[in-house]
Design a protein around this motif. Structure first.
Motif, PDB file in Angstrom:
ATOM      1  N   PRO A 197       0.767  -1.267   0.036  1.00  0.00           N
ATOM      2  CA  PRO A 197       0.140   0.023  -0.017  1.00  0.00           C
ATOM      3  C   PRO A 197       0.951   1.194   0.029  1.00  0.00           C
ATOM      4  O   PRO A 197       0.274   2.250  -0.340  1.00  0.00           O
ATOM      5  CB  PRO A 197      -0.866  -0.255   1.356  1.00  0.00           C
ATOM      6  N   ASP A 198       2.105   1.158   0.534  1.00  0.00           N
ATOM      7  CA  ASP A 198       2.973   2.355   0.562  1.00  0.00           C
ATOM      8  C   ASP A 198       3.246   2.719  -0.898  1.00  0.00           C
ATOM      9  O   ASP A 198       3.326   3.835  -1.186  1.00  0.00           O
ATOM     10  CB  ASP A 198       4.225   1.970   1.317  1.00  0.00           C
ATOM     11  N   PHE A 199       3.747   1.493  -1.658  1.00  0.00           N
ATOM     12  CA  PHE A 199       3.972   1.977  -2.917  1.00  0.00           C
ATOM     13  C   PHE A 199       2.680   2.607  -3.815  1.00  0.00           C
ATOM     14  O   PHE A 199       2.658   3.399  -4.632  1.00  0.00           O
ATOM     15  CB  PHE A 199       4.492   0.531  -3.825  1.00  0.00           C
ATOM     16  N   SER A 200       1.481   2.126  -3.621  1.00  0.00           N
ATOM     17  CA  SER A 200       0.432   2.406  -4.280  1.00  0.00           C
ATOM     18  C   SER A 200       0.125   4.151  -3.958  1.00  0.00           C
ATOM     19  O   SER A 200      -0.078   5.049  -4.481  1.00  0.00           O
ATOM     20  CB  SER A 200      -1.108   1.805  -3.756  1.00  0.00           C
ATOM     21  N   MET A 201       0.330   4.550  -2.391  1.00  0.00           N
ATOM     22  CA  MET A 201       0.107   5.453  -2.133  1.00  0.00           C
ATOM     23  C   MET A 201       1.348   6.494  -2.796  1.00  0.00           C
ATOM     24  O   MET A 201       0.836   7.765  -3.181  1.00  0.00           O
ATOM     25  CB  MET A 201       0.528   5.723  -0.289  1.00  0.00           C
ATOM     26  N   LYS A 202       2.667   6.121  -2.890  1.00  0.00           N
ATOM     27  CA  LYS A 202       3.520   6.952  -3.520  1.00  0.00           C
ATOM     28  C   LYS A 202       3.059   7.264  -5.032  1.00  0.00           C
ATOM     29  O   LYS A 202       3.518   8.356  -5.464  1.00  0.00           O
ATOM     30  CB  LYS A 202       5.006   6.214  -3.427  1.00  0.00           C
ATOM     31  N   LEU A 203       2.446   6.203  -5.567  1.00  0.00           N
ATOM     32  CA  LEU A 203       1.776   6.577  -6.917  1.00  0.00           C
ATOM     33  C   LEU A 203       0.694   7.522  -6.846  1.00  0.00           C
ATOM     34  O   LEU A 203       0.425   8.357  -7.744  1.00  0.00           O
ATOM     35  CB  LEU A 203       1.441   5.112  -7.488  1.00  0.00           C
ATOM     36  N   TRP A 204      -0.013   7.374  -5.850  1.00  0.00           N
ATOM     37  CA  TRP A 204      -1.266   8.391  -5.593  1.00  0.00           C
ATOM     38  C   TRP A 204      -0.673   9.716  -5.480  1.00  0.00           C
ATOM     39  O   TRP A 204      -1.146  10.558  -6.053  1.00  0.00           O
ATOM     40  CB  TRP A 204      -1.985   7.898  -4.561  1.00  0.00           C
ATOM     41  N   GLN A 205       0.566   9.852  -4.719  1.00  0.00           N
ATOM     42  CA  GLN A 205       0.863  11.287  -4.633  1.00  0.00           C
ATOM     43  C   GLN A 205       1.547  11.703  -5.834  1.00  0.00           C
ATOM     44  O   GLN A 205       1.737  12.793  -6.011  1.00  0.00           O
ATOM     45  CB  GLN A 205       2.118  11.208  -3.575  1.00  0.00           C
ATOM     46  N   ALA A 206       2.192  10.631  -6.661  1.00  0.00           N
ATOM     47  CA  ALA A 206       2.531  11.364  -8.047  1.00  0.00           C
ATOM     48  C   ALA A 206       1.585  11.650  -9.026  1.00  0.00           C
ATOM     49  O   ALA A 206       1.849  11.883 -10.190  1.00  0.00           O
ATOM     50  CB  ALA A 206       3.426  10.036  -8.485  1.00  0.00           C
ATOM     51  N   GLY A 207       0.054  11.475  -8.607  1.00  0.00           N
ATOM     52  CA  GLY A 207      -0.735  11.758  -9.556  1.00  0.00           C
ATOM     53  C   GLY A 207      -1.388  10.763 -10.388  1.00  0.00           C
ATOM     54  O   GLY A 207      -2.434  10.949 -10.849  1.00  0.00           O
ATOM     55  N   VAL A 208      -1.025   9.556  -9.990  1.00  0.00           N
ATOM     56  CA  VAL A 208      -1.728   8.222 -10.575  1.00  0.00           C
ATOM     57  C   VAL A 208      -3.257   8.248  -9.924  1.00  0.00           C
ATOM     58  O   VAL A 208      -3.433   7.991  -8.653  1.00  0.00           O
ATOM     59  CB  VAL A 208      -0.883   6.957 -10.574  1.00  0.00           C
ATOM     60  N   ARG A 209      -4.234   8.101 -10.791  1.00  0.00           N
ATOM     61  CA  ARG A 209      -5.520   7.818 -10.467  1.00  0.00           C
ATOM     62  C   ARG A 209      -6.305   6.512 -11.089  1.00  0.00           C
ATOM     63  O   ARG A 209      -7.116   6.152 -10.777  1.00  0.00           O
ATOM     64  CB  ARG A 209      -6.375   9.007 -10.971  1.00  0.00           C
ATOM     65  N   TYR A 210      -5.222   5.799 -12.109  1.00  0.00           N
ATOM     66  CA  TYR A 210      -5.972   4.595 -12.674  1.00  0.00           C
ATOM     67  C   TYR A 210      -5.254   3.229 -12.142  1.00  0.00           C
ATOM     68  O   TYR A 210      -4.150   2.848 -12.360  1.00  0.00           O
ATOM     69  CB  TYR A 210      -5.326   4.629 -14.158  1.00  0.00           C
ATOM     70  N   PHE A 211      -5.845   2.491 -10.878  1.00  0.00           N
ATOM     71  CA  PHE A 211      -5.661   1.701 -10.291  1.00  0.00           C
ATOM     72  C   PHE A 211      -6.773   0.469 -10.667  1.00  0.00           C
ATOM     73  O   PHE A 211      -7.941   0.539 -10.337  1.00  0.00           O
ATOM     74  CB  PHE A 211      -5.713   2.018  -8.802  1.00  0.00           C
TER      75      PHE A 211
END
Length: 302
Positions: free
Chosen positions: A205-219
């Motif tokens: 989940p930390d890796f997913s949060m880092k992607l979220w913080q980088a603007g990723v919204r397509y999960f």
């Protein structure tokens, strides 16, 4: 505390037609690893680069990997944990896409073709995708429950290959777990897996949060891209870090809040995610957890 260990590597020449770089950390699980690699070779529709990180390798993994002409690897004589292992192996990637795969997974036919088609449909590189795991006796909405064996010795490969595409499943929100795939430029932008979570609990989940913080919204969890998962073989052998405390301390919210309200993990996929509006009760609950973390003894957080 884990003991430090120099990291060595072997990289085999790779043709220019590889599509994914498949990163597999392994820790004395040779039977599972050989089955995993067999599934890549047998069931992939496209050519891929295979990269291991070998922790210890006392069970014959190291000489076996050396003997394989199509496998690159990094190696440490001690177990350095998932985060360092994945990052070390990913440094050898020479394609645009990094796939993280557990060594106790068996990939089903066309697993890669379904991911390629999804990537082409998305039309950009700002995404995080997971394949869908088939597990014995699972009650997780992200997984498919079906039992084809609990170890390589009782694995019903014929049964799986005859039925994997008949099992009911649908695309789901909140890609997190392996097998997962991300563009290498995003991997590098967020710095791979966070080593402060070593040996690895809550690093997903930390890796997913880092992607979220980088603007990723397509999960997205892609249902048709399937892999049989025997079930966290290596995590049963380690002393677990208290990743829930680390996640809360780092991001200011609990991992459960992130996966439920941000990623909506396990719900039917309905498109790109948006920033959630947290209710007052959820905000207060997270504030209470942060206060409890600050006042807890340091020993309880380690």
């Amino acid at each position: 505390m884990m003991h430090s260990s120099p990291i060595h590597s072997k990289q085999v020449p790779e043709g220019s037609n590889a599509v994914f770089s498949i990163v597999i950390p392994t820790w004395n699980n040779l039977e599972y690893l050989q089955l995993c690699v067999k599934s890549i070779r047998k069931n992939s529709s496209l050519k891929h680069q295979i990269i291991l990180h070998i922790n210890e390798g006392k069970d014959g993994t190291l000489p076996w990997a050396i003997s394989q002409p199509d496998i690159s690897f990094t190696y440490s004589s001690n177990n350095i944990g998932i985060c360092y292992a994945v990052n070390s192996a990913a440094a050898l990637a020479n394609t645009n896409y990094i796939v993280f795969l557990n060594d106790d997974m068996y990939l089903c036919p066309e697993w890669d073709l379904h991911l390629v088609r999804e990537i082409q449909k998305i039309g950009h590189d700002h995404f995080f995708l997971s394949g869908t795991a088939i597990e014995p006796n699972s009650n997780n909405n992200c997984f498919i429950s079906a039992n084809f064996g609990s170890t390589p010795k009782d694995f019903d490969e014929f049964g799986l290959l005859s039925n994997y595409n008949k099992l009911k499943g649908s695309d789901w929100l909140g890609a997190t777990w392996p097998p997962n795939i991300v563009h290498r430029k995003l991997w590098e932008a967020v710095g791979g897996y966070s080593t402060e979570f070593s040996p690895g609990m809550y690093s997903d989940p930390d890796f997913s949060m880092k992607l979220w913080q980088a603007g990723v919204r397509y999960f997205k969890g892609v249902s048709e891209s399937r892999a049989y998962h025997f079930g966290s073989v290596s995590t049963k052998k380690i002393k677990r870090n208290k990743g829930h405390y680390q996640f809360l301390s780092k991001w200011g919210i609990s991992a459960s809040t992130f996966t439920k309200y941000y990623l909506k993990r396990g719900l039917p996929f309905d498109g790109q995610l948006v920033e959630p509006r947290l209710s007052l009760s959820v905000k207060l609950k997270n504030a209470w957890k942060r206060l409890a973390l600050v006042t807890a003894p340091v020993s309880a957080q380690l």
